[in-house]
Design a protein around this motif. Structure first.
Motif, PDB file in Angstrom:
ATOM      1  N   VAL A 183     126.774  16.701   7.659  1.00  0.00           N
ATOM      2  CA  VAL A 183     126.874  15.595   6.698  1.00  0.00           C
ATOM      3  C   VAL A 183     126.399  14.299   7.344  1.00  0.00           C
ATOM      4  CG1 VAL A 183     128.487  14.211   5.327  1.00  0.00           C
ATOM      5  CG2 VAL A 183     128.737  16.690   5.404  1.00  0.00           C
ATOM      6  N   LEU A 184     126.825  14.054   8.568  1.00  0.00           N
ATOM      7  CA  LEU A 184     126.409  12.848   9.291  1.00  0.00           C
ATOM      8  C   LEU A 184     124.907  12.843   9.525  1.00  0.00           C
ATOM      9  CD1 LEU A 184     127.101  10.219  10.758  1.00  0.00           C
ATOM     10  CD2 LEU A 184     127.592  11.607  12.801  1.00  0.00           C
ATOM     11  N   VAL A 233     122.447   9.927   8.116  1.00  0.00           N
ATOM     12  CA  VAL A 233     121.611   9.137   9.031  1.00  0.00           C
ATOM     13  C   VAL A 233     120.136   9.311   8.673  1.00  0.00           C
ATOM     14  CG1 VAL A 233     120.857   8.940  11.434  1.00  0.00           C
ATOM     15  CG2 VAL A 233     123.294   9.061  10.900  1.00  0.00           C
ATOM     16  N   TYR A 234     119.749  10.521   8.347  1.00  0.00           N
ATOM     17  CA  TYR A 234     118.357  10.767   7.962  1.00  0.00           C
ATOM     18  C   TYR A 234     117.984   9.935   6.727  1.00  0.00           C
ATOM     19  CZ  TYR A 234     114.170  12.880   6.155  1.00  0.00           C
ATOM     20  OH  TYR A 234     112.903  13.049   5.664  1.00  0.00           O
ATOM     21  N   ALA A 284     123.564  14.678  15.835  1.00  0.00           N
ATOM     22  CA  ALA A 284     123.465  14.392  14.400  1.00  0.00           C
ATOM     23  C   ALA A 284     122.888  13.000  14.131  1.00  0.00           C
ATOM     24  CB  ALA A 284     124.844  14.512  13.746  1.00  0.00           C
ATOM     25  N   MET A 285     123.153  12.055  15.018  1.00  0.00           N
ATOM     26  CA  MET A 285     122.716  10.675  14.783  1.00  0.00           C
ATOM     27  C   MET A 285     121.335  10.354  15.340  1.00  0.00           C
ATOM     28  SD  MET A 285     126.083   8.280  15.007  1.00  0.00           S
ATOM     29  CE  MET A 285     126.724   8.818  16.571  1.00  0.00           C
ATOM     30  N   ARG A 286     120.805  11.154  16.201  1.00  0.00           N
ATOM     31  CA  ARG A 286     119.538  10.836  16.852  1.00  0.00           C
ATOM     32  C   ARG A 286     118.347  11.435  16.113  1.00  0.00           C
ATOM     33  NH1 ARG A 286     122.001  10.856  22.523  1.00  0.00           N
ATOM     34  NH2 ARG A 286     122.365   8.638  22.791  1.00  0.00           N
ATOM     35  N   LEU A 290     118.068  19.655   8.108  1.00  0.00           N
ATOM     36  CA  LEU A 290     119.280  19.238   7.410  1.00  0.00           C
ATOM     37  C   LEU A 290     119.929  20.407   6.678  1.00  0.00           C
ATOM     38  CD1 LEU A 290     118.168  15.824   5.881  1.00  0.00           C
ATOM     39  CD2 LEU A 290     119.285  16.256   8.078  1.00  0.00           C
ATOM     40  N   ASN A 291     121.244  20.325   6.573  1.00  0.00           N
ATOM     41  CA  ASN A 291     122.042  21.330   5.879  1.00  0.00           C
ATOM     42  C   ASN A 291     122.954  20.577   4.921  1.00  0.00           C
ATOM     43  OD1 ASN A 291     124.241  23.057   5.216  1.00  0.00           O
ATOM     44  ND2 ASN A 291     123.895  24.253   7.067  1.00  0.00           N
TER      45      ASN A 291
END
Length: 116
Positions: A45-46, A50-51, A27-29, A36-37
């Motif tokens: 959500v994370l 981050v995006y 999720a963070m990379r 995305l959802n």
């Protein structure tokens, strides 16, 4: 934590990934917009937060994009506010954006104690 201490975005992401579950690291990379959802599953959500912080040029742009994508009832804008605040600092936040916030004085005290 690393962003508040002046780390670069990429370095902070790498350090935040250390020791995390595979779903969290993924999720963070560098998530892509088309992946995305806007549901409420924590890794989704994370990834969205981050995006938006990673691809925006300011606190306000990141928060506006998150609100447009997920809506105000989703945790994505909440995470964006926290992460973007750490990335760009309190001075980047237009105070009118905090008018709805009833805990601002507690947040300021906590922020002040962290910068000492």
């Amino acid at each position: 934590h690393q962003l508040v201490r002046g780390s670069t975005w990429d370095n902070a992401i790498e350090l935040a990934c250390a020791g995390r579950l595979p779903e969290t690291r993924l999720a963070m990379r560098k998530p892509e917009f088309n992946s995305l959802n806007n549901g409420g599953f924590a890794p989704d959500v994370l990834a969205a937060a981050v995006y938006f912080v990673g691809t925006s040029g300011s606190f306000e742009d990141a928060l506006d994009a998150a609100l447009q994508f997920a809506g105000p009832a989703n945790y994505c804008p909440v995470l964006v506010g926290s992460i973007a605040g750490a990335r760009w600092g309190m001075s980047s936040i237009n105070l009118s954006m905090l008018e709805h916030c009833t805990i601002e004085s507690r947040i300021r005290r906590a922020a002040d104690s962290l910068t000492r």
